[in-house]
Design an enzyme around this catalytic site. Structure first.
Site, short mmCIF file in Angstrom:
data_model
loop_
_atom_site.label_atom_id
_atom_site.label_comp_id
_atom_site.label_asym_id
_atom_site.label_seq_id
_atom_site.Cartn_x
_atom_site.Cartn_y
_atom_site.Cartn_z
N LYS A 100 1.66 -63.86 -12.38
CA LYS A 100 1.74 -62.41 -12.18
C LYS A 100 0.41 -61.76 -12.49
O LYS A 100 -0.29 -62.16 -13.41
CB LYS A 100 2.84 -61.82 -13.06
CG LYS A 100 4.25 -62.14 -12.59
CD LYS A 100 5.27 -61.41 -13.43
CE LYS A 100 6.68 -61.65 -12.89
NZ LYS A 100 7.69 -60.92 -13.69
N HIS A 140 3.99 -65.58 -19.89
CA HIS A 140 4.46 -64.26 -20.32
C HIS A 140 3.33 -63.49 -21.00
O HIS A 140 2.66 -64.02 -21.88
CB HIS A 140 5.62 -64.40 -21.32
CG HIS A 140 6.90 -64.81 -20.70
ND1 HIS A 140 7.92 -65.41 -21.41
CD2 HIS A 140 7.34 -64.72 -19.41
CE1 HIS A 140 8.92 -65.66 -20.60
NE2 HIS A 140 8.59 -65.26 -19.38
N ARG A 167 7.54 -70.13 -12.10
CA ARG A 167 8.31 -69.14 -11.35
C ARG A 167 8.42 -69.60 -9.91
O ARG A 167 7.60 -70.38 -9.42
CB ARG A 167 7.63 -67.77 -11.39
CG ARG A 167 7.49 -67.16 -12.78
CD ARG A 167 6.81 -65.80 -12.69
NE ARG A 167 6.69 -65.14 -13.99
CZ ARG A 167 5.62 -65.20 -14.77
NH1 ARG A 167 4.56 -65.91 -14.38
NH2 ARG A 167 5.60 -64.57 -15.94
N TYR A 200 14.59 -66.39 -24.92
CA TYR A 200 14.98 -67.79 -24.82
C TYR A 200 15.26 -68.40 -26.19
O TYR A 200 15.54 -69.59 -26.29
CB TYR A 200 13.88 -68.61 -24.14
CG TYR A 200 13.60 -68.18 -22.73
CD1 TYR A 200 14.44 -68.55 -21.70
CD2 TYR A 200 12.49 -67.39 -22.43
CE1 TYR A 200 14.20 -68.15 -20.39
CE2 TYR A 200 12.23 -66.99 -21.13
CZ TYR A 200 13.09 -67.37 -20.12
OH TYR A 200 12.85 -66.98 -18.83
N ARG A 253 13.73 -72.85 -14.81
CA ARG A 253 12.67 -72.27 -15.65
C ARG A 253 13.24 -71.92 -17.03
O ARG A 253 12.62 -72.20 -18.05
CB ARG A 253 12.10 -71.03 -14.97
CG ARG A 253 11.05 -70.26 -15.78
CD ARG A 253 10.45 -69.17 -14.90
NE ARG A 253 9.81 -68.10 -15.65
CZ ARG A 253 8.54 -68.11 -16.06
NH1 ARG A 253 7.78 -69.16 -15.83
NH2 ARG A 253 8.03 -67.08 -16.71
N HIS A 271 15.14 -69.99 -11.25
CA HIS A 271 15.00 -69.40 -12.59
C HIS A 271 15.87 -70.12 -13.60
O HIS A 271 15.56 -70.14 -14.79
CB HIS A 271 15.33 -67.91 -12.58
CG HIS A 271 14.97 -67.23 -13.86
ND1 HIS A 271 13.66 -67.03 -14.24
CD2 HIS A 271 15.74 -66.77 -14.88
CE1 HIS A 271 13.64 -66.44 -15.43
NE2 HIS A 271 14.89 -66.28 -15.83
#
Length: 299
Positions: free
Chosen positions: A171, A265, A147, A274, A242, A239
């Site tokens: 995150k 994730h 990210r 994806y 990514r 992004h």
């Protein structure tokens, strides 16, 4: 439709135009959607005595007919406004459409950059510090699927060169270790030789010419610049690389769980966006993998 219902519909139209001051286009759409809904109500039920369960049935019918989420949302807006009008008029005590919702609109899939275009983007030339830094950044984005915030936060100690790994704080302050490809390692090493000549304020891996940690906005601007200079057909941003990393990984391996871990994730459903691979690729994989799908060689 009963005369009483027609009278209230006329009053509703006037209310939308005069009190709500909605555009003629919106009022016309609302009246059309109410008419559409009334035609699907069961016999003996009209717009004045319709219940919540009736609207739910109509919503299901419209959905089966193939109406888009956008069209369903417009229809719902119309019947909700109608219910509020009847409520204000004292005809009903509860709005039967309140709380009803349309299926969520599908989010458009982000477009990835194909492998050839990625190769062209990363083939930038130049030995000046900014070019070497930007190449290292783009190589790392594509190599490891980081990210923007993760890459910008990297320190010198984050990259393990011998192990070809990078330690990332994702995150929720969750740490993960992500592999780094050979080209990215080489690009980072070339950048570090220039970085040594810059007086830096901290241990940031990627810094400005003045030695400050590179900001998110600066990274985005530099990548957009290189996309234009390399004449790519689409705008380049972090992004996008990514997403391209994730798509190309899945096209090669189809290992959803592994890509989930690499991307950081928490939920597999996030990674699944994806997996919308083009049919040509899927057909090729099927032909190569399925024991009864392999085509006979021409004799």
């Amino acid at each position: 439709m009963t005369p009483q219902c027609r009278t209230y519909l006329q009053q509703f139209e006037t209310y939308m135009q005069s009190e709500r001051q909605l555009s003629a286009h919106t009022v016309r759409n609302y009246m059309y959607e109410l008419q559409r809904g009334s035609e699907l109500l069961p016999e003996g039920v009209d717009l004045l005595n319709v219940g919540r369960e009736h609207w739910q049935q109509v919503l299901a019918k419209l959905h089966r007919k193939g109406l888009s989420p956008r069209s369903l949302s417009l229809w719902l807006s119309a019947i909700k406004q109608w219910g509020e009008f009847l409520l204000r008029s004292g005809v009903i005590e509860l709005n039967p459409a309140k709380g009803l919702s349309a299926p969520k609109q599908a989010k458009p899939l982000p477009k990835n950059i194909d492998v050839d275009s990625i190769s062209h983007l990363l083939a930038i030339e130049g030995n000046d510090p900014l070019t070497l830094r930007d190449k290292a950044i783009m190589e790392l984005f594509y190599s490891s699927g980081l990210r923007l915030a993760e890459l910008a936060a990297l320190d010198l100690s984050s990259v393990q060169y011998d192990q070809h790994e990078v330690r990332v704080l994702g995150k929720g302050n969750k740490e993960r270790i992500v592999p780094v490809g050979r080209y990215a390692i080489e690009a980072i090493s070339a950048w570090l030789k220039c970085r040594k000549q810059i007086s830096c304020e901290d241990n940031a891996l990627f810094v400005t010419e003045k030695g400050k940690r590179l900001s998110h906005r600066s990274i985005q601007a530099r990548m957009s610049k290189w996309g234009q200079e390399q004449a790519l057909s689409m705008r380049v941003h972090p992004h996008k690389l990514r997403h391209s990393f994730a798509t190309h990984m899945l096209e090669s391996s189809a290992d959803l769980r592994a890509v989930q871990e690499l991307l950081g994730h928490e939920n597999l459903s996030t990674t699944q966006i994806y997996t919308s691979l083009d049919f040509q690729h899927l057909a090729k994989v099927y032909d190569n993998a399925h024991p009864r799908a392999k085509k006979q060689q021409d004799k």
